[in-house]
Motif scaffolding. Structure first.
Motif, PDB file in Angstrom:
ATOM      1  N   LYS A 195      -7.503   5.477 -35.816  1.00 21.26           N
ATOM      2  CA  LYS A 195      -8.378   5.416 -36.250  1.00 21.26           C
ATOM      3  C   LYS A 195      -9.472   5.435 -37.528  1.00 21.26           C
ATOM      4  N   VAL A 196      -9.804   4.982 -37.682  1.00 23.39           N
ATOM      5  CA  VAL A 196     -10.944   5.024 -39.315  1.00 23.39           C
ATOM      6  C   VAL A 196     -12.018   4.538 -39.628  1.00 23.39           C
ATOM      7  N   ASP A 197     -12.964   5.204 -39.890  1.00 22.14           N
ATOM      8  CA  ASP A 197     -14.455   4.791 -40.174  1.00 22.14           C
ATOM      9  C   ASP A 197     -14.499   4.851 -41.605  1.00 22.14           C
ATOM     10  N   LEU A 198     -14.044   3.855 -41.975  1.00 21.27           N
ATOM     11  CA  LEU A 198     -14.142   4.549 -43.745  1.00 21.27           C
ATOM     12  C   LEU A 198     -15.850   4.461 -44.390  1.00 21.27           C
ATOM     13  N   LYS A 199     -16.174   5.048 -43.968  1.00 17.75           N
ATOM     14  CA  LYS A 199     -17.815   5.169 -44.860  1.00 17.75           C
ATOM     15  C   LYS A 199     -18.083   6.202 -44.665  1.00 17.75           C
ATOM     16  N   VAL A 200     -19.564   6.559 -45.703  1.00 20.64           N
ATOM     17  CA  VAL A 200     -19.274   7.569 -45.628  1.00 20.64           C
ATOM     18  C   VAL A 200     -20.116   7.977 -44.229  1.00 20.64           C
ATOM     19  N   GLY A 201     -20.274   9.326 -43.393  1.00 19.79           N
ATOM     20  CA  GLY A 201     -20.235   9.646 -42.205  1.00 19.79           C
ATOM     21  C   GLY A 201     -19.706   9.211 -41.396  1.00 19.79           C
TER      22      GLY A 201
END
Length: 167
Positions: free
Chosen positions: A56-62
């Motif tokens: 799982k990758v939620d590529l955003k700051v935070g």
């Protein structure tokens, strides 16, 4: 300085280890291979007898990432962290913590992607909580595992570059 194959390892400070490798691919492609599960599953932690269980990758700051591998006997290894800074195709800063930690606390990874003449220098600077932790990482097999993964990444990038040239 210690070399493992074409992986260069340096110690920029008492608490840091820098892993550097040059890839024969543009940085946007290296960045994608480093941040998208469809590519990560093909190179990162690909070892005989192990498979990806979670990516799982939620590529955003935070945002966060979570990776879990499972072996043939059902044992698993997991890790994850939180993204602190992202500059697309240039830089990622994220925390790193293993489920069954082999070092105390979490680390901070700063990954940079620098392109020159179609080749990309990937550098990962890992900052640990102490010099002792850094030194234990240097004495472990982490470098050989990382180099094996980067060998897989090199092969993946070659296939993606070749496929892109045909389209």
């Amino acid at each position: 300085m210690k070399n493992s194959g074409s992986l260069t390892i340096t110690t920029p400070s008492d608490r840091e280890v820098a892993f550097t490798r040059v890839f024969n691919a543009p940085r946007r492609l290296v960045f994608d291979a480093y941040t998208k599960c469809e590519y990560l599953k093909k190179w990162l932690g690909v070892m005989p007898g192990w498979s990806w269980d979670v990516c799982k990758v939620d590529l955003k700051v935070g945002g966060s990432y979570r990776w879990v591998w499972r072996n043939d006997t059902g044992a698993q290894m997991g890790m994850g962290g939180v993204y602190r800074e992202i500059v697309t195709n240039e830089r990622i800063v994220a925390t790193e913590k293993f489920d069954e930690s082999w070092y105390e606390g979490e680390a901070l990874d700063t990954t940079t992607f620098v392109e020159s003449d179609g080749r990309t220098t990937l550098t990962i600077v890992v900052e640990y909580g102490s010099k002792e932790i850094r030194d234990s990482v240097l004495e472990s097999d982490a470098a050989s595992g990382m180099n094996a993964g980067f060998d897989n990444l090199e092969a993946l990038l070659a296939s993606l570059t070749t496929a892109g040239a045909r389209t």
